[in-house]
Design an enzyme around this catalytic site. Structure first.
Site, PDB file in Angstrom:
ATOM      1  N   VAL A  38      -3.176  -7.309  -1.723  1.00 10.49           N
ATOM      2  CA  VAL A  38      -2.556  -8.050  -0.614  1.00 10.49           C
ATOM      3  C   VAL A  38      -3.443  -9.195  -0.114  1.00 10.49           C
ATOM      4  O   VAL A  38      -2.955 -10.116   0.537  1.00 10.49           O
ATOM      5  CB  VAL A  38      -2.163  -7.128   0.571  1.00 10.49           C
ATOM      6  CG1 VAL A  38      -1.026  -6.213   0.200  1.00 10.49           C
ATOM      7  CG2 VAL A  38      -3.357  -6.380   1.127  1.00 10.49           C
ATOM      8  N   ASN A  75       1.556  -2.449   5.391  1.00 12.71           N
ATOM      9  CA  ASN A  75       0.847  -1.181   5.625  1.00 12.71           C
ATOM     10  C   ASN A  75      -0.526  -1.125   4.954  1.00 12.71           C
ATOM     11  O   ASN A  75      -1.417  -0.434   5.437  1.00 12.71           O
ATOM     12  CB  ASN A  75       1.742  -0.039   5.096  1.00 12.71           C
ATOM     13  CG  ASN A  75       0.982   1.257   4.904  1.00 12.71           C
ATOM     14  OD1 ASN A  75       0.738   1.986   5.854  1.00 12.71           O
ATOM     15  ND2 ASN A  75       0.580   1.542   3.668  1.00 12.71           N
ATOM     16  N   TYR A  84     -13.105  -2.425  11.511  1.00 10.16           N
ATOM     17  CA  TYR A  84     -11.751  -1.879  11.322  1.00 10.16           C
ATOM     18  C   TYR A  84     -10.936  -2.065  12.605  1.00 10.16           C
ATOM     19  O   TYR A  84      -9.791  -2.538  12.563  1.00 10.16           O
ATOM     20  CB  TYR A  84     -11.850  -0.402  10.960  1.00 10.16           C
ATOM     21  CG  TYR A  84     -10.509   0.288  10.794  1.00 10.16           C
ATOM     22  CD1 TYR A  84      -9.717   0.052   9.673  1.00 10.16           C
ATOM     23  CD2 TYR A  84     -10.036   1.182  11.755  1.00 10.16           C
ATOM     24  CE1 TYR A  84      -8.482   0.683   9.509  1.00 10.16           C
ATOM     25  CE2 TYR A  84      -8.813   1.826  11.599  1.00 10.16           C
ATOM     26  CZ  TYR A  84      -8.040   1.569  10.475  1.00 10.16           C
ATOM     27  OH  TYR A  84      -6.830   2.198  10.330  1.00 10.16           O
ATOM     28  N   SER A  94       1.418   3.397  -2.690  1.00 14.32           N
ATOM     29  CA  SER A  94       1.165   4.387  -3.740  1.00 14.32           C
ATOM     30  C   SER A  94       0.699   5.718  -3.168  1.00 14.32           C
ATOM     31  O   SER A  94       0.855   6.759  -3.805  1.00 14.32           O
ATOM     32  CB  SER A  94       0.128   3.854  -4.734  1.00 14.32           C
ATOM     33  OG  SER A  94      -0.916   3.195  -4.048  1.00 14.32           O
ATOM     34  N   GLY A 149       0.825  -1.211   0.000  1.00 19.81           N
ATOM     35  CA  GLY A 149       0.000   0.000   0.000  1.00 19.81           C
ATOM     36  C   GLY A 149       0.854   1.254   0.000  1.00 19.81           C
ATOM     37  O   GLY A 149       0.663   2.160   0.813  1.00 19.81           O
ATOM     38  N   SER A 199      -3.361   0.746  14.499  1.00 20.31           N
ATOM     39  CA  SER A 199      -4.047   2.035  14.633  1.00 20.31           C
ATOM     40  C   SER A 199      -4.373   2.248  16.110  1.00 20.31           C
ATOM     41  O   SER A 199      -4.511   1.273  16.863  1.00 20.31           O
ATOM     42  CB  SER A 199      -5.355   1.993  13.830  1.00 20.31           C
ATOM     43  OG  SER A 199      -6.215   3.052  14.212  1.00 20.31           O
TER      44      SER A 199
HETATM   45  P1  NAP Z   1      -4.765   5.570   2.180  1.00 24.75           P
HETATM   46  O1  NAP Z   1      -4.331   6.985   2.055  1.00 24.75           O
HETATM   47  O2  NAP Z   1      -6.182   5.211   1.948  1.00 24.75           O
HETATM   48  O3  NAP Z   1      -3.826   4.663   1.236  1.00 24.75           O
HETATM   49  C1  NAP Z   1      -4.069   3.284   1.208  1.00 24.75           C
HETATM   50  C2  NAP Z   1      -2.962   2.598   0.448  1.00 24.75           C
HETATM   51  O4  NAP Z   1      -3.184   1.181   0.552  1.00 24.75           O
HETATM   52  C3  NAP Z   1      -2.948   2.933  -1.043  1.00 24.75           C
HETATM   53  O5  NAP Z   1      -1.622   2.908  -1.481  1.00 24.75           O
HETATM   54  C4  NAP Z   1      -3.766   1.794  -1.648  1.00 24.75           C
HETATM   55  O6  NAP Z   1      -3.429   1.515  -2.990  1.00 24.75           O
HETATM   56  C5  NAP Z   1      -3.306   0.641  -0.768  1.00 24.75           C
HETATM   57  N1  NAP Z   1      -4.257  -0.492  -0.722  1.00 24.75           N
HETATM   58  C6  NAP Z   1      -5.541  -0.500  -0.332  1.00 24.75           C
HETATM   59  N2  NAP Z   1      -6.048  -1.745  -0.438  1.00 24.75           N
HETATM   60  C7  NAP Z   1      -5.056  -2.527  -0.928  1.00 24.75           C
HETATM   61  C8  NAP Z   1      -4.951  -3.895  -1.277  1.00 24.75           C
HETATM   62  N3  NAP Z   1      -6.004  -4.721  -1.143  1.00 24.75           N
HETATM   63  N4  NAP Z   1      -3.781  -4.353  -1.751  1.00 24.75           N
HETATM   64  C9  NAP Z   1      -2.716  -3.531  -1.911  1.00 24.75           C
HETATM   65  N5  NAP Z   1      -2.746  -2.224  -1.594  1.00 24.75           N
HETATM   66  C10 NAP Z   1      -3.907  -1.735  -1.126  1.00 24.75           C
HETATM   67  O7  NAP Z   1      -4.431   5.013   3.645  1.00 24.75           O
HETATM   68  P2  NAP Z   1      -3.384   5.544   4.757  1.00 24.75           P
HETATM   69  O8  NAP Z   1      -4.054   6.554   5.586  1.00 24.75           O
HETATM   70  O9  NAP Z   1      -2.086   5.817   4.138  1.00 24.75           O
HETATM   71  O10 NAP Z   1      -3.293   4.213   5.650  1.00 24.75           O
HETATM   72  C11 NAP Z   1      -2.232   3.273   5.515  1.00 24.75           C
HETATM   73  C12 NAP Z   1      -2.320   2.310   6.685  1.00 24.75           C
HETATM   74  O11 NAP Z   1      -2.267   3.030   7.905  1.00 24.75           O
HETATM   75  C13 NAP Z   1      -3.598   1.483   6.716  1.00 24.75           C
HETATM   76  O12 NAP Z   1      -3.324   0.191   7.178  1.00 24.75           O
HETATM   77  C14 NAP Z   1      -4.433   2.235   7.747  1.00 24.75           C
HETATM   78  O13 NAP Z   1      -5.372   1.400   8.360  1.00 24.75           O
HETATM   79  C15 NAP Z   1      -3.366   2.686   8.702  1.00 24.75           C
HETATM   80  N6  NAP Z   1      -3.760   3.828   9.536  1.00 24.75           N
HETATM   81  C16 NAP Z   1      -4.125   5.021   8.966  1.00 24.75           C
HETATM   82  C17 NAP Z   1      -4.492   6.060   9.804  1.00 24.75           C
HETATM   83  C18 NAP Z   1      -4.914   7.413   9.280  1.00 24.75           C
HETATM   84  O14 NAP Z   1      -5.428   8.207  10.074  1.00 24.75           O
HETATM   85  N7  NAP Z   1      -4.720   7.718   8.019  1.00 24.75           N
HETATM   86  C19 NAP Z   1      -4.481   5.890  11.196  1.00 24.75           C
HETATM   87  C20 NAP Z   1      -4.109   4.676  11.721  1.00 24.75           C
HETATM   88  C21 NAP Z   1      -3.738   3.642  10.881  1.00 24.75           C
HETATM   89  P3  NAP Z   1      -4.122   2.317  -4.254  1.00 24.75           P
HETATM   90  O15 NAP Z   1      -3.486   3.683  -4.244  1.00 24.75           O
HETATM   91  O16 NAP Z   1      -3.714   1.515  -5.444  1.00 24.75           O
HETATM   92  O17 NAP Z   1      -5.568   2.354  -3.993  1.00 24.75           O
END
Ligand code: NAP
Length: 244
Positions: A61, A87, A152, A11, A9, A139
């Site tokens: 994934v 991630n 989640y 990108s 993840g 998280s």
């Molecule tokens: P995001 O901005 O929505 O980005 C998600 C990333 O994961 C993108 O690169 C997406 O690829 C990829 N992805 C989604 N589903 C996938 C799959 N089935 N296989 C491969 N890649 C996949 O999310 P983020 O905020 O960066 O979050 C990243 C991680 O941190 C997640 O596990 C999330 O739960 C965790 N997290 C986030 C927060 C927050 O507040 N943002 C807080 C706590 C934890 P595409 O670009 O191709 O769609």
């Protein structure tokens, strides 16, 4: 020269910042994505322009065969995998009574089985080397629960159990397993909450702001690297003091 790292993840958002930080440190980084090939390719191109090594690789994934093929591609480009940052994740808000079986299955397939698939794909390299580092991304909601985010939160709590158990199981082999638990990080994932809610969450955060993807990347970089060589099985909050 540092070896091969896979960031799932990568990108967009947190994974993107992690991949960039690792590539700038000298890792050959496999930049995994699901749909946003444009973002993954743009990141790899800009890293290449800085003299860094990064390769975009598509794989869901949740799909074990696709993840194994991705690991093989990474290995062919950069050598045996010695760092995995698991991630990739999906999130969403819904009342528990509205959660369909398909929702439940998809959240667990991506957030939990995705980690299982990725870890299993890279373990042979790490076991062979008697070394390696795995960092999972949980998280704050996996630590304390969140209304309307039960599924989640359950997946993120599962990752903590997986991390701690694997840390114990793999310690004799020299492989470290740690977890980062971000607070509210300003990425695409949280935009659905709307500005008002995000401002309120920033106010509830003791350090008074939302996190940046780079804040999480620094924590991952630390846990991944030699500076953390005596640290395993830990959950590092990167949340501005949200959970103390
Ligand atoms: P995001 O901005 O929505 O980005 C998600 C990333 O994961 C993108 O690169 C997406 O690829 C990829 N992805 C989604 N589903 C996938 C799959 N089935 N296989 C491969 N890649 C996949 O999310 P983020 O905020 O960066 O979050 C990243 C991680 O941190 C997640 O596990 C999330 O739960 C965790 N997290 C986030 C927060 C927050 O507040 N943002 C807080 C706590 C934890 P595409 O670009 O191709 O769609």
């Amino acid at each position: 020269m540092k070896k091969c790292a896979i960031v799932t993840g990568a990108s967009r958002g947190i994974g993107r910042a992690v991949a960039a930080a690792l590539a700038r440190e000298g890792w050959g980084v496999c930049v995994n994505y699901l749909r946003r090939r444009d973002c993954a390719e743009a990141l790899c191109q800009s890293l290449a322009a800085e003299g860094c090594r990064a390769l975009p690789v598509q794989a869901d994934v949740a799909d074990k065969a696709a993840v194994e093929a991705m690991a093989e591609q990474a290995r062919r480009s950069f050598g045996p995998v010695s760092l995995l940052v698991s991630n990739a994740g999906i999130a969403g808000q819904m009342l528990f009574q509205d959660v369909r079986e398909a929702d439940w299955d998809r959240y667990f397939a991506v957030n939990v089985k995705g980690a299982y698939n990725a870890i299993q794909a890279v373990l042979p390299d790490m076991l062979h080397a008697h070394a390696g580092s795995i960092v999972t991304i949980s998280s704050i909601w996996g630590l304390r629960g969140a209304s309307c985010e039960a599924v989640y939160s359950a997946t993120k709590a599962a990752l903590i159990g997986l991390t701690r158990s694997l840390a114990l199981e793999l310690a004799p082999t020299g492989i470290r397993v740690n977890c980062v638990a971000p607070g509210v990080i300003d990425t695409d994932m949280v935009q659905v909450l709307g500005r008002e809610t995000l401002d309120a969450l920033a106010e509830q955060t003791p350090l008074g702001r939302l996190g940046r993807a780079e804040d999480v990347a620094e924590a991952v970089r630390f846990l991944a690297g030699d500076a953390a060589s005596f640290i395993t099985g830990q959950v590092l909050g990167t949340d501005g003091g949200f959970i103390v």
